[in-house]
Structures are given as C-alpha cells and as structure tokens.
Design a protein around this motif. Structure first.
Motif, PDB file in Angstrom:
ATOM      1  N   ARG A 235       1.086  -3.990  -0.023  1.00  0.00           N
ATOM      2  CA  ARG A 235       2.272  -4.836  -0.183  1.00  0.00           C
ATOM      3  C   ARG A 235       3.139  -4.391  -1.357  1.00  0.00           C
ATOM      4  O   ARG A 235       4.374  -4.482  -1.298  1.00  0.00           O
ATOM      5  CB  ARG A 235       1.860  -6.303  -0.372  1.00  0.00           C
ATOM      6  CG  ARG A 235       1.240  -6.943   0.867  1.00  0.00           C
ATOM      7  CD  ARG A 235       1.174  -8.456   0.718  1.00  0.00           C
ATOM      8  NE  ARG A 235       0.361  -8.881  -0.414  1.00  0.00           N
ATOM      9  CZ  ARG A 235      -0.949  -9.084  -0.359  1.00  0.00           C
ATOM     10  NH1 ARG A 235      -1.593  -8.892   0.785  1.00  0.00           N
ATOM     11  NH2 ARG A 235      -1.617  -9.494  -1.419  1.00  0.00           N
ATOM     12  N   THR A 236       2.513  -3.924  -2.406  1.00  0.00           N
ATOM     13  CA  THR A 236       3.279  -3.518  -3.596  1.00  0.00           C
ATOM     14  C   THR A 236       3.790  -2.086  -3.511  1.00  0.00           C
ATOM     15  O   THR A 236       4.551  -1.644  -4.375  1.00  0.00           O
ATOM     16  CB  THR A 236       2.412  -3.650  -4.866  1.00  0.00           C
ATOM     17  OG1 THR A 236       1.202  -2.905  -4.678  1.00  0.00           O
ATOM     18  CG2 THR A 236       2.091  -5.102  -5.165  1.00  0.00           C
ATOM     19  N   GLY A 237       3.370  -1.353  -2.497  1.00  0.00           N
ATOM     20  CA  GLY A 237       3.806   0.031  -2.358  1.00  0.00           C
ATOM     21  C   GLY A 237       2.918   1.032  -3.069  1.00  0.00           C
ATOM     22  O   GLY A 237       3.172   2.240  -3.026  1.00  0.00           O
ATOM     23  N   VAL A 238       1.859   0.569  -3.718  1.00  0.00           N
ATOM     24  CA  VAL A 238       0.974   1.461  -4.474  1.00  0.00           C
ATOM     25  C   VAL A 238       0.212   2.399  -3.546  1.00  0.00           C
ATOM     26  O   VAL A 238       0.111   3.607  -3.800  1.00  0.00           O
ATOM     27  CB  VAL A 238      -0.014   0.641  -5.337  1.00  0.00           C
ATOM     28  CG1 VAL A 238      -1.091   1.542  -5.936  1.00  0.00           C
ATOM     29  CG2 VAL A 238       0.738  -0.091  -6.436  1.00  0.00           C
ATOM     30  N   LEU A 239      -0.324   1.858  -2.461  1.00  0.00           N
ATOM     31  CA  LEU A 239      -1.168   2.673  -1.584  1.00  0.00           C
ATOM     32  C   LEU A 239      -0.384   3.833  -0.973  1.00  0.00           C
ATOM     33  O   LEU A 239      -0.876   4.964  -0.919  1.00  0.00           O
ATOM     34  CB  LEU A 239      -1.791   1.807  -0.493  1.00  0.00           C
ATOM     35  CG  LEU A 239      -2.895   2.480   0.336  1.00  0.00           C
ATOM     36  CD1 LEU A 239      -4.047   2.925  -0.561  1.00  0.00           C
ATOM     37  CD2 LEU A 239      -3.402   1.540   1.423  1.00  0.00           C
ATOM     38  N   SER A 240       0.827   3.580  -0.549  1.00  0.00           N
ATOM     39  CA  SER A 240       1.624   4.651   0.057  1.00  0.00           C
ATOM     40  C   SER A 240       2.021   5.705  -0.974  1.00  0.00           C
ATOM     41  O   SER A 240       2.268   6.862  -0.622  1.00  0.00           O
ATOM     42  CB  SER A 240       2.868   4.079   0.736  1.00  0.00           C
ATOM     43  OG  SER A 240       3.709   3.436  -0.200  1.00  0.00           O
ATOM     44  N   CYS A 241       2.070   5.316  -2.256  1.00  0.00           N
ATOM     45  CA  CYS A 241       2.387   6.282  -3.312  1.00  0.00           C
ATOM     46  C   CYS A 241       1.244   7.254  -3.542  1.00  0.00           C
ATOM     47  O   CYS A 241       1.463   8.461  -3.709  1.00  0.00           O
ATOM     48  CB  CYS A 241       2.721   5.561  -4.615  1.00  0.00           C
ATOM     49  SG  CYS A 241       4.360   4.842  -4.690  1.00  0.00           S
ATOM     50  N   ILE A 242       0.033   6.731  -3.575  1.00  0.00           N
ATOM     51  CA  ILE A 242      -1.098   7.604  -3.913  1.00  0.00           C
ATOM     52  C   ILE A 242      -1.744   8.225  -2.687  1.00  0.00           C
ATOM     53  O   ILE A 242      -2.379   9.281  -2.790  1.00  0.00           O
ATOM     54  CB  ILE A 242      -2.159   6.842  -4.727  1.00  0.00           C
ATOM     55  CG1 ILE A 242      -2.740   5.677  -3.929  1.00  0.00           C
ATOM     56  CG2 ILE A 242      -1.584   6.359  -6.043  1.00  0.00           C
ATOM     57  CD1 ILE A 242      -3.924   5.020  -4.595  1.00  0.00           C
ATOM     58  N   LEU A 243      -1.572   7.600  -1.517  1.00  0.00           N
ATOM     59  CA  LEU A 243      -2.202   8.116  -0.312  1.00  0.00           C
ATOM     60  C   LEU A 243      -1.307   7.815   0.905  1.00  0.00           C
ATOM     61  O   LEU A 243      -1.560   6.885   1.668  1.00  0.00           O
ATOM     62  CB  LEU A 243      -3.588   7.467  -0.131  1.00  0.00           C
ATOM     63  CG  LEU A 243      -4.549   8.133   0.853  1.00  0.00           C
ATOM     64  CD1 LEU A 243      -4.756   9.604   0.512  1.00  0.00           C
ATOM     65  CD2 LEU A 243      -5.886   7.407   0.855  1.00  0.00           C
ATOM     66  N   PRO A 244      -0.255   8.593   1.082  1.00  0.00           N
ATOM     67  CA  PRO A 244       0.677   8.348   2.193  1.00  0.00           C
ATOM     68  C   PRO A 244      -0.049   8.330   3.532  1.00  0.00           C
ATOM     69  O   PRO A 244      -0.951   9.140   3.769  1.00  0.00           O
ATOM     70  CB  PRO A 244       1.637   9.537   2.107  1.00  0.00           C
ATOM     71  CG  PRO A 244       1.562   9.997   0.697  1.00  0.00           C
ATOM     72  CD  PRO A 244       0.147   9.760   0.266  1.00  0.00           C
ATOM     73  N   GLY A 245       0.342   7.391   4.372  1.00  0.00           N
ATOM     74  CA  GLY A 245      -0.255   7.284   5.692  1.00  0.00           C
ATOM     75  C   GLY A 245      -1.502   6.440   5.759  1.00  0.00           C
ATOM     76  O   GLY A 245      -2.023   6.172   6.844  1.00  0.00           O
ATOM     77  N   ALA A 246      -2.014   6.007   4.627  1.00  0.00           N
ATOM     78  CA  ALA A 246      -3.235   5.182   4.619  1.00  0.00           C
ATOM     79  C   ALA A 246      -2.939   3.804   5.188  1.00  0.00           C
ATOM     80  O   ALA A 246      -1.880   3.232   4.954  1.00  0.00           O
ATOM     81  CB  ALA A 246      -3.787   5.067   3.207  1.00  0.00           C
TER      82      ALA A 246
END
Length: 390
Positions: A235-246
């Motif tokens: 939701r915060t955009g953190v996951l897509s920053c460190i692991l795109p496509g996760a």
C-alpha cells in the motif's frame, strides 16, 4: 541520568545471569561510569522472548573503555571506534560497548556522531521507541523516551519525527515493517506518522545495498505471519520499490497451510510465493538460498507426488514446493504430507549404471533418465525388477 522506571526485567533473563556480562558492567561502574544493557536484549527480556546479542551502552568514551577493560584483564578491539563502539572480550564472550552518542550528520546510510554523557541523546538516535529501553546489571529499566507503553501495547513507533529517523538510515523503513511483523499488535493498527514518513522517503530505498535489503527481507519473511506487513508495504509503495512485480496475495494462504501441516516458517518459500523480478539478484541471495528458491518454484509447478518432490528437492524445498502448490491451487493439505516429503528425501533410486551393462555413453544416460522418470511417476513405488522389466 535518571529515567528509571518501576519496571524490572525478569531475574532469569540471560544477561542478568551472564558472569562475563556482569563482570564487564561492574568493571565500568567501579571506574566511575554508567554501564547499561540496551536495545533488543532489554526489549526481548521484557517481552519474555530470547535475544541473541547483548549490547552495552556507557558514558565512557571509547579510549577510556579500552583502557579500563584492558586494566581488568579483558581484551578490547576497536571495531567501530569512530562511532563509539569497542568490542570487549570477557572469558571468550564478545560484547559491543558503545558510548552514549548523538548524530551530527547523516547521508541515510552512515552517520557522523558526537559522544554524549546524556542517555536521552543516545536514546533519540535509535529507531523505535521500543528499542530505546535500557537496563542496569540488577535489572532496573530506564526509559528516557517513554517507550515502555508502546512496547506493552505492541505499537511500533519511530522516535520523535518519523521522516527524520528514516532519513538517518533508509533501512529503517524496512525495519519498521519487520518489527511490526514480530512485535506489533494488529489491534493497534499502523502508526499514521510512520506510514506518512515512509511514503515521503521512498526514493531513499534506492540507495540501499542489495545485501542490506536482502538481509532485512529474509528476517521479515521468517516471521510467523508476515502477510499484514507485506500488504502494508504494498500500500505504501515500498514493496514495488525494492522488489518490482512482487505480489503478497499468496502469503496468507501459505501461512495458513504451514499451520495446517505443522511446517516451520521458511523465508525462501514465502519469497517464492511473493515473486518479483530478479529477486535473487536484487536481494543478493546466497547460492544456497537461490538454489532452494529455484527448486521450490520449479517443483511447485510439477505434477509429481510429494514423495517424488521430496526426493528431487530435499526437505526444505520439498515442503516449500508442496505448500506453494497448495496455495496456488487453493487446496487444503493433509497433515501427513511432510512425512510423504521426508519419505522421498530418504529414498534412493534403485537403478545404477552397473545394472545396464550393455549400454554406455549417451545411450546409457538416456536410459537411466527414462527409468528415473518412470520411478518418480510411480511415486517411487517401482522396484528394480519392475523398472528393468519395463
């Protein structure tokens, strides 16, 4: 210095009963200095959870720490002396002793510090309120920033301004979610100031090394239930920053199935479920972890039995593969499935090259491969005679 509380850690806490740790504290105190246990060992002692490291804070500057402990017959190693840390060896046990300090400047990865005599200065440079707790050698707790109520309630909060704490070290964004997975109370929800500070500093995540991100993610994925934390990271955009496509959609089903069959949390199984572009490279996985991740992903897509998967993938990857396959198919698993995997792990292919004396070279290799596939398809049930007669 005195922000002691009415709280005491349990008398059975390891650091209160560690002769080496106690001797070190007594040595510093007898030289006229403060010596306090700090951080994770205090936090976990108050929660009744084991902690691996024992860290000590003091008002003595590093040069004085080295002089005092060496006079007592201990060994001092200047492992991080520019940041105030001396590693002290006492009877074979190593302790990091760090001078009270405050940050002067930081680039989001490394800080320039100044030494201090004030425990509050030292507490303010830590990340979360629940980590700014200290205890003396008798177990009395010191709480300079009122972190105890947060610890007791399961609230993960940054110390003072969340944005400032994050900009001091951008890895704290990932630590926030990891701490929530381990220590957060779901009923307390998520700290709004923390989420706001994280969202405003996403660019800083790009400055972190893959090794640091990978280590933090491995710890998060090892939590009993990382699903809520991963959802918040999305939701915060953190996951897509460190692991795109996760995509964390399969994490909750994996956790449910682990409980159903009695499997222990495995970070590579959760990472296989999470997916992501170039995950092994982005997270700098070790060769062993990368091999296990690939085996879980590959075998989860196979049509083989759990027993055959266990033979091919081994224990951890085999269990991970059947869990991931069950989660993708939204299918409950039988409690005995681990035993099936373990049967495969212990099994040996009954055919050897010497059983095929009339074949050699590529012909021999192809025949052995075909026989093994036949054996795997039989759920490892066919004997040597069955296979050679086929």
């Amino acid at each position: 210095m005195d922000r002691r509380t009415a709280q005491h850690v349990n008398p059975d806490t390891p650091f209160l009963n560690d002769p080496a740790a106690q001797a070190l504290c007594v040595t510093l105190e007898e030289a006229g200095h403060v010596a306090l246990f700090v951080g994770g060992c205090v936090r976990n002692a108050l929660l009744g959870v084991d902690a691996s490291d024992i860290d000590i804070s003091t008002d003595a500057v590093p040069q004085d720490v080295s002089r005092i402990v060496e006079s007592a017959g201990f060994r001092a190693i200047p492992t991080g002396i520019e940041h105030g840390t001396v590693t002290v060896i006492v009877d074979g046990s190593a302790f990091e002793v760090t001078t009270f300090r405050r940050d002067v400047a930081t680039d989001g990865r490394r800080a320039v510090v100044a030494f201090s005599k004030d425990i509050k200065d030292d507490a303010r440079r830590r990340d979360f309120t629940m980590n700014a707790l200290y205890a003396n050698r008798t177990g009395t707790v010191f709480d300079p920033l009122d972190g105890m109520p947060d610890l007791q309630a399961g609230r993960v909060r940054f110390i003072e301004d969340a944005g400032e704490r994050i900009r001091e070290d951008f890895l704290r964004t990932l630590r926030f979610f990891r701490f929530h997975a381990y220590y957060g109370n779901p009923k307390e929800g998520w700290d709004a100031d923390a989420l706001s500070g994280i969202a405003a500093n996403l660019d800083g995540l790009e400055t972190l090394s893959g090794e640091r991100v990978g280590a933090e993610m491995t710890k998060l994925l090892s939590a009993q239930d990382p699903a809520p934390a991963l959802a918040a990271m999305t939701r915060t955009g953190v996951l897509s920053c460190i692991l795109p496509g996760a995509d964390p959609t399969l994490i909750a089903p994996i956790v449910h199935l682990e409980g159903l069959i009695g499997a222990l949390p495995d970070p590579m199984t959760r990472l296989a479920a999470l997916g992501g572009i170039d995950a092994p490279k982005r997270l700098r996985l070790s060769r062993a972890d990368q091999k296990r991740l690939e085996a879980i992903q590959d075998q989860s897509l196979s049509m083989l039995s759990p027993t055959a998967i266990g033979y091919l993938a081994g224990q951890q990857a085999g269990i991970g593969a059947v869990l991931l396959r069950g989660a993708m198919a939204n299918t409950p698993l039988d409690h005995g499935i681990i035993a099936q995997v373990m049967t495969g792990v212990r099994s040996e292919f009954p055919i050897k090259a010497s059983d095929l004396p009339n074949l050699q070279g590529k012909t021999l290799g192809d025949r052995l491969k075909a026989l093994k596939q036949d054996w795997l398809a039989s759920d490892l049930a066919k004997s040597k005679n069955d296979l050679l007669g086929s």
